[in-house]
Design a protein around this motif. Structure first.
Motif, PDB file in Angstrom:
ATOM      1  N   SER A 227       2.050  34.944  79.288  1.00 50.60           N
ATOM      2  CA  SER A 227       1.180  33.850  78.851  1.00 50.60           C
ATOM      3  C   SER A 227       1.797  33.094  77.683  1.00 50.60           C
ATOM      4  N   LEU A 228       2.420  33.822  76.772  1.00 50.44           N
ATOM      5  CA  LEU A 228       3.001  33.195  75.585  1.00 50.44           C
ATOM      6  C   LEU A 228       4.290  32.436  75.890  1.00 50.44           C
ATOM      7  N   LEU A 229       5.016  32.882  76.924  1.00 52.54           N
ATOM      8  CA  LEU A 229       6.341  32.313  77.161  1.00 52.54           C
ATOM      9  C   LEU A 229       6.475  31.547  78.475  1.00 52.54           C
ATOM     10  N   LYS A 230       5.394  31.439  79.247  1.00 57.75           N
ATOM     11  CA  LYS A 230       5.508  30.791  80.551  1.00 57.75           C
ATOM     12  C   LYS A 230       5.920  29.327  80.450  1.00 57.75           C
ATOM     13  N   ASP A 231       5.663  28.705  79.294  1.00 53.92           N
ATOM     14  CA  ASP A 231       6.061  27.312  79.088  1.00 53.92           C
ATOM     15  C   ASP A 231       7.355  27.199  78.289  1.00 53.92           C
ATOM     16  N   ASP A 232       7.976  28.338  78.029  1.00 57.77           N
ATOM     17  CA  ASP A 232       9.240  28.342  77.279  1.00 57.77           C
ATOM     18  C   ASP A 232      10.198  29.336  77.936  1.00 57.77           C
ATOM     19  N   ILE A 233      10.534  29.052  79.201  1.00 58.49           N
ATOM     20  CA  ILE A 233      11.403  29.945  79.975  1.00 58.49           C
ATOM     21  C   ILE A 233      12.773  30.082  79.315  1.00 58.49           C
ATOM     22  N   GLU A 234      13.225  29.021  78.673  1.00 63.34           N
ATOM     23  CA  GLU A 234      14.538  29.056  78.024  1.00 63.34           C
ATOM     24  C   GLU A 234      14.575  30.111  76.919  1.00 63.34           C
ATOM     25  N   LEU A 235      13.469  30.263  76.198  1.00 63.95           N
ATOM     26  CA  LEU A 235      13.404  31.279  75.149  1.00 63.95           C
ATOM     27  C   LEU A 235      13.506  32.678  75.750  1.00 63.95           C
ATOM     28  N   ALA A 236      12.791  32.916  76.850  1.00 65.35           N
ATOM     29  CA  ALA A 236      12.843  34.219  77.504  1.00 65.35           C
ATOM     30  C   ALA A 236      14.252  34.529  78.001  1.00 65.35           C
ATOM     31  N   GLU A 237      14.924  33.529  78.565  1.00 63.77           N
ATOM     32  CA  GLU A 237      16.291  33.731  79.053  1.00 63.77           C
ATOM     33  C   GLU A 237      17.243  34.033  77.897  1.00 63.77           C
ATOM     34  N   THR A 238      17.042  33.367  76.770  1.00 63.39           N
ATOM     35  CA  THR A 238      17.879  33.621  75.595  1.00 63.39           C
ATOM     36  C   THR A 238      17.746  35.069  75.138  1.00 63.39           C
ATOM     37  N   ILE A 239      16.516  35.551  75.051  1.00 63.27           N
ATOM     38  CA  ILE A 239      16.281  36.920  74.604  1.00 63.27           C
ATOM     39  C   ILE A 239      16.859  37.913  75.600  1.00 63.27           C
ATOM     40  N   LYS A 240      16.744  37.627  76.885  1.00 62.80           N
ATOM     41  CA  LYS A 240      17.291  38.505  77.922  1.00 62.80           C
ATOM     42  C   LYS A 240      18.808  38.638  77.767  1.00 62.80           C
ATOM     43  N   VAL A 241      19.503  37.515  77.594  1.00 59.57           N
ATOM     44  CA  VAL A 241      20.958  37.540  77.424  1.00 59.57           C
ATOM     45  C   VAL A 241      21.340  38.251  76.133  1.00 59.57           C
ATOM     46  N   TYR A 242      20.569  38.022  75.082  1.00 56.78           N
ATOM     47  CA  TYR A 242      20.820  38.666  73.784  1.00 56.78           C
ATOM     48  C   TYR A 242      20.755  40.186  73.911  1.00 56.78           C
ATOM     49  N   ILE A 243      19.751  40.692  74.605  1.00 53.06           N
ATOM     50  CA  ILE A 243      19.613  42.144  74.780  1.00 53.06           C
ATOM     51  C   ILE A 243      20.718  42.673  75.693  1.00 53.06           C
ATOM     52  N   GLU A 244      21.062  41.919  76.745  1.00 52.68           N
ATOM     53  CA  GLU A 244      22.147  42.336  77.640  1.00 52.68           C
ATOM     54  C   GLU A 244      23.473  42.449  76.893  1.00 52.68           C
ATOM     55  N   GLN A 246      23.868  43.664  73.984  1.00 54.58           N
ATOM     56  CA  GLN A 246      23.706  44.689  72.952  1.00 54.58           C
ATOM     57  C   GLN A 246      23.342  44.090  71.588  1.00 54.58           C
ATOM     58  N   SER A 247      22.525  43.039  71.608  1.00 55.17           N
ATOM     59  CA  SER A 247      22.056  42.368  70.383  1.00 55.17           C
ATOM     60  C   SER A 247      23.211  41.825  69.550  1.00 55.17           C
ATOM     61  N   ASN A 248      24.283  41.455  70.230  1.00 56.17           N
ATOM     62  CA  ASN A 248      25.434  40.843  69.564  1.00 56.17           C
ATOM     63  C   ASN A 248      25.212  39.331  69.510  1.00 56.17           C
ATOM     64  N   ALA A 249      24.862  38.838  68.328  1.00 53.05           N
ATOM     65  CA  ALA A 249      24.515  37.429  68.184  1.00 53.05           C
ATOM     66  C   ALA A 249      25.708  36.520  68.437  1.00 53.05           C
ATOM     67  N   THR A 250      26.872  36.907  67.953  1.00 54.64           N
ATOM     68  CA  THR A 250      28.064  36.071  68.124  1.00 54.64           C
ATOM     69  C   THR A 250      28.410  35.902  69.597  1.00 54.64           C
ATOM     70  N   LEU A 251      28.426  37.006  70.336  1.00 53.18           N
ATOM     71  CA  LEU A 251      28.749  36.959  71.757  1.00 53.18           C
ATOM     72  C   LEU A 251      27.696  36.176  72.537  1.00 53.18           C
ATOM     73  N   GLY A 283      11.378  48.209  71.332  1.00 57.02           N
ATOM     74  CA  GLY A 283      10.989  46.803  71.419  1.00 57.02           C
ATOM     75  C   GLY A 283      11.919  46.021  72.324  1.00 57.02           C
ATOM     76  N   ALA A 284      13.220  46.274  72.203  1.00 53.81           N
ATOM     77  CA  ALA A 284      14.200  45.562  73.028  1.00 53.81           C
ATOM     78  C   ALA A 284      14.034  45.934  74.505  1.00 53.81           C
ATOM     79  N   PHE A 285      13.774  47.215  74.778  1.00 49.44           N
ATOM     80  CA  PHE A 285      13.626  47.656  76.168  1.00 49.44           C
ATOM     81  C   PHE A 285      12.402  47.007  76.815  1.00 49.44           C
ATOM     82  N   PHE A 286      11.268  47.020  76.097  1.00 48.65           N
ATOM     83  CA  PHE A 286      10.059  46.410  76.656  1.00 48.65           C
ATOM     84  C   PHE A 286      10.243  44.905  76.820  1.00 48.65           C
ATOM     85  N   ALA A 287      10.859  44.265  75.824  1.00 49.25           N
ATOM     86  CA  ALA A 287      11.065  42.815  75.899  1.00 49.25           C
ATOM     87  C   ALA A 287      11.950  42.448  77.079  1.00 49.25           C
ATOM     88  N   TYR A 288      12.941  43.291  77.362  1.00 51.33           N
ATOM     89  CA  TYR A 288      13.832  43.007  78.483  1.00 51.33           C
ATOM     90  C   TYR A 288      13.078  43.068  79.802  1.00 51.33           C
TER      91      TYR A 288
END
Length: 297
Positions: A227-244, A246-251, A283-288
């Motif tokens: 409900s919170l992110l259905k209008d911001d799919i780009e944000l969800a995709e960003t977080i998914k890639v970030y967790i994939e 290993q939370s490496n911001a530079t990569l 938190g990262a596992f559930f968010a993924y």
């Protein structure tokens, strides 16, 4: 119709390519296949289903060496476990797509074997799928080396190859079950991430677990995040890639072609909106999993 068949026969498997497994009958609809265990069907049901969903063939199997034939008989039929000189072995499953009519299997097999520091057994199940059996030694092929080889193969043979790299295991009663599970992992990757060339248990386990959750429970469990992110799919995709990554911001910033500060802004925004601290393991596992759910929707 296929979804209905999967409900009627819950032990069935859905694939992009039929496997050379004599314990299943294979049905075809467009580019999809479903394998139903023969033991689940009466003769009348088999005849009716094959008439409704005819399949041309399950692919021809190239000739096998004596040892490869023993392994094939063990993995696909009810044969005995072949003797092995190594205490531990692993399966490297492969699937080939975009195959030309005349596939030079002998040339491809020779090129593939040359990658390994020791002798391996290659067992094709049909013209596009099979498994490599590698005995553990002091030197084993790495994921990076296999990826480099894939690029060369695609250039030389003009098709795409996908690998699932298993873990070294001691041969035993559970080896055949492990083989079947790894086969399902590769098929999951081909279905959900066809762009991936090499996958492992660690990469696929979150997706595998997510798909094990019943749909009704998924909708309840991830309802607030959706409900919170259905209008911001780009944000969800960003977080998914970030967790994939290993939370490496530079990569992650490099992969998404964005400034690191912009990425940090999105991470903070996600935590603020959802209340999920993705800087912790749980938190990262559930968010993924929640991001996988948003992708699915």
């Amino acid at each position: 119709m296929f979804n209905r068949l999967l409900q009627l026969y819950p032990n069935s498997i859905s694939t992009h390519k039929p496997l050379a497994n004599p314990n299943y009958i294979w049905l075809q609809s467009d580019s999809n296949y479903i394998g139903i265990p023969k033991s689940n069907l009466s003769e009348a049901e088999r005849s009716l289903l094959l008439a409704l969903f005819p399949i041309e063939n399950v692919g021809k199997q190239p000739p096998l060496s004596a040892l490869a034939n023993e392994w094939h008989d063990y993995l696909i039929n009810d044969g005995q476990l072949p003797s092995t000189h190594s205490v531990r072995i692993r399966f490297i499953h492969f699937s080939i797509s975009n195959i030309r009519d005349e596939f030079p299997f002998d040339e491809w097999e020779e090129a593939l074997k040359s990658l390994f520091p020791n002798e391996v057994i290659i067992i094709p199940f049909n013209s596009g799928q099979g498994v490599i059996i590698e005995e553990q030694s002091n030197v084993s092929i790495t994921e990076e080396e296999l990826f480099s080889a894939i690029q060369a193969f695609e250039s030389d043979f003009f098709f795409k190859t996908h690998f699932y790299i298993g873990r070294f295991q001691e041969p035993g009663p559970s080896l055949k079950s492990l083989f079947s599970l790894e086969q399902s992992f590769l098929e999951l990757s081909l279905t959900e991430h066809p762009e991936e060339r090499i996958v492992t248990r660690e990469k696929l386990l979150p997706l595998f677990l997510y798909q094990m959750i019943p749909n009704a429970e998924k909708n309840i469990m991830f309802a607030d995040v959706h409900s919170l992110l259905k209008d911001d799919i780009e944000l969800a995709e960003t977080i998914k890639v970030y967790i994939e990554n290993q939370s490496n911001a530079t990569l992650t910033a490099k992969q998404l072609f964005m400034h690191r500060n912009s990425l940090q802004y999105r991470i903070d925004k996600f935590i603020e909106k959802t209340g999920i601290d993705i800087k912790t393991f749980h938190g990262a596992f559930f968010a993924y999993l929640a991001c996988l759910h948003i992708d699915e929707k």
